[in-house]
Design a protein around this motif. Structure first.
Motif, mmCIF file in Angstrom:
data_model
loop_
_atom_site.group_PDB
_atom_site.id
_atom_site.type_symbol
_atom_site.label_atom_id
_atom_site.label_comp_id
_atom_site.label_asym_id
_atom_site.label_seq_id
_atom_site.Cartn_x
_atom_site.Cartn_y
_atom_site.Cartn_z
ATOM 1 N N TYR A 176 61.872 -10.619 -33.584
ATOM 2 C CA TYR A 176 62.185 -12.141 -33.532
ATOM 3 C C TYR A 176 62.074 -12.743 -34.873
ATOM 4 N N TYR A 177 61.552 -11.797 -35.922
ATOM 5 C CA TYR A 177 61.657 -12.302 -37.225
ATOM 6 C C TYR A 177 62.486 -11.516 -38.188
ATOM 7 N N GLU A 178 62.788 -12.399 -39.265
ATOM 8 C CA GLU A 178 63.735 -11.904 -40.165
ATOM 9 C C GLU A 178 63.595 -10.637 -40.857
ATOM 10 N N GLU A 179 62.296 -10.215 -41.105
ATOM 11 C CA GLU A 179 62.168 -8.944 -41.701
ATOM 12 C C GLU A 179 61.239 -8.017 -40.546
ATOM 13 N N PRO A 180 61.737 -7.562 -39.691
ATOM 14 C CA PRO A 180 61.018 -6.854 -38.556
ATOM 15 C C PRO A 180 60.236 -5.782 -38.698
ATOM 16 N N ASP A 181 60.446 -5.046 -39.863
ATOM 17 C CA ASP A 181 59.794 -3.837 -40.281
ATOM 18 C C ASP A 181 58.375 -4.238 -40.852
ATOM 19 N N GLU A 182 58.411 -5.624 -41.704
ATOM 20 C CA GLU A 182 57.316 -6.073 -42.205
ATOM 21 C C GLU A 182 56.674 -6.801 -41.363
ATOM 22 N N MET A 183 57.072 -7.233 -40.344
ATOM 23 C CA MET A 183 56.456 -8.148 -39.260
ATOM 24 C C MET A 183 55.458 -7.030 -38.411
ATOM 25 N N PHE A 184 56.228 -5.960 -38.140
ATOM 26 C CA PHE A 184 55.939 -4.833 -37.424
ATOM 27 C C PHE A 184 54.240 -4.367 -38.109
ATOM 28 N N ALA A 185 54.403 -4.135 -39.399
ATOM 29 C CA ALA A 185 53.217 -3.782 -40.063
ATOM 30 C C ALA A 185 52.019 -4.787 -39.778
ATOM 31 N N ASP A 186 52.484 -5.972 -40.064
ATOM 32 C CA ASP A 186 51.370 -7.199 -40.092
ATOM 33 C C ASP A 186 50.855 -7.208 -38.704
ATOM 34 N N LEU A 187 51.553 -7.035 -37.658
ATOM 35 C CA LEU A 187 51.157 -6.897 -36.387
ATOM 36 C C LEU A 187 50.015 -5.941 -36.055
ATOM 37 N N SER A 188 50.309 -4.803 -36.699
ATOM 38 C CA SER A 188 49.448 -3.592 -36.594
ATOM 39 C C SER A 188 48.203 -3.855 -37.466
ATOM 40 N N ALA A 189 48.312 -4.501 -38.527
ATOM 41 C CA ALA A 189 47.061 -4.794 -39.216
ATOM 42 C C ALA A 189 46.228 -5.848 -38.742
ATOM 43 N N SER A 190 46.781 -6.666 -37.803
ATOM 44 C CA SER A 190 45.986 -7.883 -37.087
ATOM 45 C C SER A 190 45.733 -7.459 -35.594
ATOM 46 N N ARG A 191 45.910 -6.420 -35.512
ATOM 47 C CA ARG A 191 45.543 -5.473 -34.331
ATOM 48 C C ARG A 191 46.308 -6.240 -32.859
ATOM 49 N N PHE A 192 47.752 -6.389 -33.168
ATOM 50 C CA PHE A 192 48.389 -6.693 -32.049
ATOM 51 C C PHE A 192 48.243 -5.972 -30.638
ATOM 52 N N ARG A 193 48.072 -6.703 -29.643
ATOM 53 C CA ARG A 193 47.811 -6.179 -28.277
ATOM 54 C C ARG A 193 48.895 -6.275 -27.401
ATOM 55 N N ARG A 194 49.576 -7.393 -27.184
ATOM 56 C CA ARG A 194 50.601 -7.590 -26.274
ATOM 57 C C ARG A 194 51.282 -9.144 -26.513
ATOM 58 N N ALA A 195 52.474 -9.173 -25.869
ATOM 59 C CA ALA A 195 53.119 -10.616 -25.877
ATOM 60 C C ALA A 195 53.636 -10.891 -24.804
ATOM 61 N N ALA A 196 53.833 -12.009 -24.336
ATOM 62 C CA ALA A 196 54.668 -12.383 -23.135
ATOM 63 C C ALA A 196 55.824 -13.701 -23.457
ATOM 64 N N LEU A 197 56.819 -13.680 -22.882
ATOM 65 C CA LEU A 197 57.899 -14.564 -23.262
ATOM 66 C C LEU A 197 58.494 -15.353 -22.000
ATOM 67 N N SER A 198 58.609 -16.369 -21.998
ATOM 68 C CA SER A 198 59.529 -17.400 -20.938
ATOM 69 C C SER A 198 60.303 -18.365 -21.688
ATOM 70 N N ALA A 199 61.588 -18.140 -21.277
ATOM 71 C CA ALA A 199 62.637 -19.057 -22.167
ATOM 72 C C ALA A 199 63.690 -19.435 -20.761
ATOM 73 N N TRP A 200 63.917 -21.005 -21.195
ATOM 74 C CA TRP A 200 64.892 -21.418 -20.147
ATOM 75 C C TRP A 200 65.922 -22.604 -21.190
ATOM 76 N N GLU A 201 67.156 -22.812 -20.286
ATOM 77 C CA GLU A 201 68.017 -23.766 -20.846
ATOM 78 C C GLU A 201 68.356 -24.841 -19.980
ATOM 79 N N LYS A 202 68.860 -26.076 -20.586
ATOM 80 C CA LYS A 202 69.289 -27.090 -19.855
ATOM 81 C C LYS A 202 70.567 -27.794 -20.670
ATOM 82 N N GLY A 203 71.467 -27.679 -20.288
ATOM 83 C CA GLY A 203 72.798 -28.230 -20.920
ATOM 84 C C GLY A 203 72.887 -27.713 -22.369
ATOM 85 N N GLN A 204 72.702 -28.255 -23.456
ATOM 86 C CA GLN A 204 72.748 -27.825 -24.707
ATOM 87 C C GLN A 204 71.402 -27.459 -25.410
#
Length: 251
Positions: free
Chosen positions: A118-146
């Motif tokens: 979801y980030y402009e530089e996914p490789d660097e974000m992946f490394a930073d998430l590892s350094a911050s001890r990423f555990r898991r994430a969840a997403l919900s998304a919806w739309e209405k009109g525009q």
């Protein structure tokens, strides 16, 4: 939502990776630890030269034991925060409002690789998430009109550090520098460090309607909530704030 002249361009890429804490912070922390150790050693030397104090008489009161002999019942989710946050993270996502439809983007669980994309530089974000001890994430998304909304919950393993706070401060520090946001945001009531950002300028591109954005960032426990709102018309601050407060109440 990608038809020219009648619909906005696809949601813009997220801002770059969160900033890491500098080495200065680490040096200050080490100096504080060394100072504490020196103080303890001095205390032992002084204590060794003193006469021992007489021990007080034993006067401990007897502790009443449960007659049933059963182990105490575990705390419920309403009384123990970890019971709730260690469960199904998807159940903590704010409910999709009535009259909206699920977005085509991924729903539910996101692994580290999926979230980093979801980030402009996914490789660097992946490394930073590892350094911050990423555990898991969840997403919900919806739309209405525009309009479109995305709600991310990102959980970290904070037992050996505060990766959740590092991530939050990094993203919040980026917002005033964002070319379209350019704002310090507004505090979220009930949150010590949460803020809502209504972008000052829309994203524009030839052949597309302008894309207005708002974002909410906050942390509770080891979970960071990251809420994004998109629309082809200006987004009221109250709309973004109400959604942020409802999501924060669920954490």
């Amino acid at each position: 939502m990608q038809q020219a002249l009648t619909a906005p361009e696809p949601p813009p890429e997220r801002p770059g990776r969160p900033r890491r804490r500098g080495r200065t912070t680490l040096l200050i922390a080490c100096a504080a630890v060394l100072g504490a150790v020196a103080g303890v050693c001095t205390g032992y030397v002084v204590q060794a030269g003193r006469e021992p104090d007489a021990l007080p008489p034993l006067a401990q009161q007897s502790v009443a034991r449960a007659k049933s002999g059963k182990a105490p019942e575990p705390l419920s989710a309403t009384r123990d925060h970890r019971v709730r946050t260690d469960g199904d993270l998807r159940k903590l996502l704010v409910q999709r409002p009535a009259g909206t439809q699920k977005a085509d983007s991924a729903q539910g669980w996101l692994d580290q690789y999926g979230y980093a994309n979801y980030y402009e530089e996914p490789d660097e974000m992946f490394a930073d998430l590892s350094a911050s001890r990423f555990r898991r994430a969840a997403l919900s998304a919806w739309e209405k009109g525009q309009s479109a909304t995305e709600v991310h919950l990102i959980q970290f393993r904070d037992a050996e550090g505060l990766g959740s706070r590092d991530f939050l401060s990094g993203q919040q520090g980026y917002m005033p520098q964002n070319a379209w946001a350019g704002t310090l945001g507004e505090p979220i009531p009930g949150s010590a460090d949460g803020r809502v950002y209504v972008f000052e300028k829309p994203r524009t591109k030839a052949g597309y309607l302008p894309m207005y954005q708002a974002r909410a960032l906050a942390a509770r426990g080891d979970i960071v909530m990251d809420v994004w709102l998109y629309d082809t018309k200006p987004i009221p601050k109250k709309t973004a704030m109400d959604l942020a407060e409802r999501q924060l109440e669920r954490l």
